[in-house]
Design a protein around this motif. Structure first.
Motif, PDB file in Angstrom:
ATOM      1  N   ARG A  86     -26.769  21.830 -12.955  1.00 50.78           N
ATOM      2  CA  ARG A  86     -26.683  21.559 -11.627  1.00 50.78           C
ATOM      3  C   ARG A  86     -24.917  21.991 -11.085  1.00 50.78           C
ATOM      4  NH1 ARG A  86     -30.902  18.488  -9.573  1.00 50.78           N
ATOM      5  NH2 ARG A  86     -32.232  17.922 -10.881  1.00 50.78           N
ATOM      6  N   ASP A  87     -24.329  22.117 -12.199  1.00 50.58           N
ATOM      7  CA  ASP A  87     -22.885  22.007 -11.903  1.00 50.58           C
ATOM      8  C   ASP A  87     -22.606  23.522 -11.631  1.00 50.58           C
ATOM      9  OD1 ASP A  87     -20.164  23.025 -12.384  1.00 50.58           O
ATOM     10  OD2 ASP A  87     -19.898  21.038 -13.543  1.00 50.58           O
ATOM     11  N   VAL A  88     -22.126  23.946 -10.082  1.00 53.81           N
ATOM     12  CA  VAL A  88     -21.973  25.356  -9.515  1.00 53.81           C
ATOM     13  C   VAL A  88     -21.049  26.063 -10.557  1.00 53.81           C
ATOM     14  CG1 VAL A  88     -21.356  26.836  -7.667  1.00 53.81           C
ATOM     15  CG2 VAL A  88     -22.821  24.476  -7.422  1.00 53.81           C
ATOM     16  N   ASP A  89     -19.895  25.500 -11.080  1.00 55.19           N
ATOM     17  CA  ASP A  89     -19.238  26.246 -11.927  1.00 55.19           C
ATOM     18  C   ASP A  89     -19.833  26.906 -13.017  1.00 55.19           C
ATOM     19  OD1 ASP A  89     -17.219  25.938 -10.148  1.00 55.19           O
ATOM     20  OD2 ASP A  89     -16.264  24.201 -10.750  1.00 55.19           O
ATOM     21  N   ASN A  90     -20.544  25.846 -13.691  1.00 54.70           N
ATOM     22  CA  ASN A  90     -21.293  26.165 -14.868  1.00 54.70           C
ATOM     23  C   ASN A  90     -22.342  27.303 -14.641  1.00 54.70           C
ATOM     24  OD1 ASN A  90     -20.304  24.340 -16.463  1.00 54.70           O
ATOM     25  ND2 ASN A  90     -21.851  23.021 -16.514  1.00 54.70           N
ATOM     26  N   VAL A  91     -22.962  27.474 -13.480  1.00 56.10           N
ATOM     27  CA  VAL A  91     -23.868  28.476 -13.053  1.00 56.10           C
ATOM     28  C   VAL A  91     -22.919  29.925 -12.941  1.00 56.10           C
ATOM     29  CG1 VAL A  91     -25.588  29.315 -11.513  1.00 56.10           C
ATOM     30  CG2 VAL A  91     -25.484  26.687 -12.137  1.00 56.10           C
TER      31      VAL A  91
END
Length: 326
Positions: A86-91
């Motif tokens: 859910r972490d946008v930075d990870n995606v």
């Protein structure tokens, strides 16, 4: 099925649902079915740690590149399986590393997933220029059929299909030797846990491995906390043992926080993997976990049989979520 038989059966499966439930977009402004009228649309549900989706990516990427000028729009809907997805930075990091250059709808609340009444990663839905879904495919495979549908809806009369040369995670599984299933390590979905005495959940506990683990059984060694979605190393060192039968071994795992890096070492049947090491391990079996993602531990080069995989972490905090195989 012959292409003519497939294309003759392209019935409408309903209108392309809305993307309004997306929590954000990457590589694009927000898109809508109304704004996509006149385009053929491929909606691809994915999550970045899913090995089944990764093995389809070379095809989806190739279709997006080849048919963009004819009017194909590919939309990746990223619906997370694990909390850290859910972490946008990870995606965003995954999108860049995996060369996903087409629009991506972030579906952290599963609103788009529910709008499509979807249940799978990966899942592909192909809509025509009038906004009607005309074909769907769940899971891996079916690449020729999907591309023929795209060609038909674009009124593209070419006969040759894209040619891809997958590398790394995108290489197709060795289905003839694959006899180990996806295995979750949290207690909500976990199975085949074989440490003597069983699992103690949601609190630290010291575990050991059985003398002779059965095929597809796994065990913990050292101090671990088994949570609902993952196992976390609680002590100064901890190991996971898995008896597997497959060419490839993958592990979804991550460090305790974004700034951490934790060394690990891998063995197969008690020895360093050598030429059988995966992308994230060297020949000595050494690696460092720095990101919450899928890691490739083993890719065997020779005959496949039952082998015992062991990974040992050199510090506390690493969370291990699931094994997948190929």
């Amino acid at each position: 099925m012959k292409p003519s038989e497939l294309l003759a059966g392209l019935r409408s499966e309903g209108a392309l649902p809305s993307f309004e439930g997306a929590t954000g977009w990457l590589n694009s402004e927000p898109l809508s079915p109304e704004g996509l009228r006149g385009k053929v649309v491929l909606v691809d549900f994915w999550t970045y740690t899913c090995i089944n989706w990764l093995r389809t990516l070379a095809y989806v990427r190739a279709w997006a590149e080849r048919y963009a000028d004819q009017g194909l729009v590919v939309i990746g809907v990223h619906t997370p399986e694990f909390p850290f997805e859910r972490d946008v930075d990870n995606v965003r990091r995954a999108v860049e590393a995996m060369r996903v250059e087409y629009p991506v709808a972030l579906d952290s609340d599963y609103e788009v997933w529910r709008a499509f009444d979807n249940n799978y990663w990966p899942a592909a839905y192909i809509a025509d220029a009038e906004g009607r879904i005309r074909h769907h495919h769940f899971g891996e495979g079916g690449y020729d059929q999907q591309e023929r549908v795209i060609q038909k809806l674009l009124d593209d009369d070419r006969r040759e299909l894209v040619s891809v040369s997958p590398e790394g995670f995108e290489v197709q599984a060795d289905w003839s030797s694959l006899d180990s299933p996806e295995t979750y390590l949290g207690y909500l979905q976990g199975r085949n846990f074989s440490s003597p005495g069983g699992a103690v959940v949601d609190e630290p506990h010291t575990y050991a491995a059985p003398d002779r683990p059965a095929r597809n059984a796994w065990a913990l060694v050292g101090d671990w906390t088994i949570g609902s979605r993952a196992c976390a190393v609680s002590g100064a060192e901890g190991s996971i043992v898995f008896r597997f039968h497959a060419r490839d071994v993958h592990l979804v795992m991550g460090p305790p926080d974004r700034e951490a890096s934790v060394p690990f070492r891998v063995t197969v049947d008690g020895a360093p993997p050598g030429d059988a090491h995966g992308l994230d391990v060297d020949e000595r079996g050494e690696g460092i976990v720095t990101q919450q993602r899928l890691h490739q531990m083993i890719r065997q080069q020779g005959p496949i049989g039952d082998r015992t995989f062991e990974i040992t972490f050199g510090a506390a905090g690493v969370e291990a979520y699931a094994f997948t195989f190929g």
